[in-house]
Design a protein around this motif. Structure first.
Motif, PDB file in Angstrom:
ATOM      1  N   GLU A   1       3.177   0.127  -6.994  1.00  0.00           N
ATOM      2  CA  GLU A   1       2.596  -0.143  -5.681  1.00  0.00           C
ATOM      3  C   GLU A   1       2.278  -1.619  -5.558  1.00  0.00           C
ATOM      4  O   GLU A   1       1.750  -2.231  -6.482  1.00  0.00           O
ATOM      5  CB  GLU A   1       1.316   0.677  -5.503  1.00  0.00           C
TER       6      GLU A   1
ATOM      7  N   SER B   1       0.799  -1.236   0.000  1.00  0.00           N
ATOM      8  CA  SER B   1       0.000   0.000   0.000  1.00  0.00           C
ATOM      9  C   SER B   1       0.826   1.277   0.000  1.00  0.00           C
ATOM     10  O   SER B   1       0.281   2.359   0.169  1.00  0.00           O
ATOM     11  CB  SER B   1      -0.983   0.025   1.174  1.00  0.00           C
TER      12      SER B   1
ATOM     13  N   LYS C   1       3.006   3.847  -2.278  1.00  0.00           N
ATOM     14  CA  LYS C   1       3.253   4.182  -3.684  1.00  0.00           C
ATOM     15  C   LYS C   1       4.689   4.661  -3.847  1.00  0.00           C
ATOM     16  O   LYS C   1       5.126   5.556  -3.127  1.00  0.00           O
ATOM     17  CB  LYS C   1       2.276   5.261  -4.162  1.00  0.00           C
TER      18      LYS C   1
ATOM     19  N   LYS D   1      -0.212  -3.785  -4.105  1.00  0.00           N
ATOM     20  CA  LYS D   1      -1.584  -3.512  -3.691  1.00  0.00           C
ATOM     21  C   LYS D   1      -2.076  -4.408  -2.564  1.00  0.00           C
ATOM     22  O   LYS D   1      -2.998  -4.056  -1.860  1.00  0.00           O
ATOM     23  CB  LYS D   1      -2.545  -3.648  -4.874  1.00  0.00           C
ATOM     24  N   SER D   2      -1.496  -5.568  -2.407  1.00  0.00           N
ATOM     25  CA  SER D   2      -1.969  -6.501  -1.392  1.00  0.00           C
ATOM     26  C   SER D   2      -0.807  -7.354  -0.938  1.00  0.00           C
ATOM     27  O   SER D   2       0.065  -7.701  -1.724  1.00  0.00           O
ATOM     28  CB  SER D   2      -3.063  -7.395  -1.973  1.00  0.00           C
TER      29      SER D   2
ATOM     30  N   GLN E   1       1.444  -3.368  -9.195  1.00  0.00           N
ATOM     31  CA  GLN E   1       1.034  -2.573 -10.347  1.00  0.00           C
ATOM     32  C   GLN E   1       2.142  -1.568 -10.646  1.00  0.00           C
ATOM     33  O   GLN E   1       2.569  -0.831  -9.755  1.00  0.00           O
ATOM     34  CB  GLN E   1      -0.267  -1.851 -10.028  1.00  0.00           C
TER      35      GLN E   1
END
Length: 102
Positions: free
Chosen positions: A77, A48, A50, A79-80, A88
């Motif tokens: 980033e 999480s 960036k 994301k999980s 991503q």
């Protein structure tokens, strides 16, 4: 291509590895030439968060030794953190890239 986004689903083993990105020129005739590569150690990414930064391209084995060491700006980033984790990456811009066959 600038502005292009790539999604990578990472299993736990891949999450401990290194992602290597290689940049190529585009040739209308013949094969595209490597302009260099960069590596992102995936274990250093905090979920999480960036990341927005320039990366210096290093010569790959196939890169033209006369090519300069350009840079590429990436936004990415994780994301999980749950398997599979989603990484991503967006290619934002580049600078100092010279076509390998020019």
């Amino acid at each position: 291509e600038y502005g292009e986004t790539f999604d990578f689903n990472l299993d736990p083993k891949q999450r401990r590895g290194v992602l290597t990105l290689e940049v190529f020129d585009h040739d209308n005739v013949g094969s595209d030439d490597s302009l260099g590569k960069l590596e992102i150690p995936l274990h250093t990414l905090v979920p999480s968060v960036k990341y927005n930064q320039w990366h210096l391209l290093e010569h790959s084995q196939d890169a033209n030794p006369k090519a300069n060491k350009g840079q590429i700006f990436l936004e990415y980033e994780l994301k999980s953190k749950l398997p599979p984790a989603l990484l991503q990456i967006e290619i934002v811009r580049a600078k100092d890239l010279i076509a390998a066959d020019s």
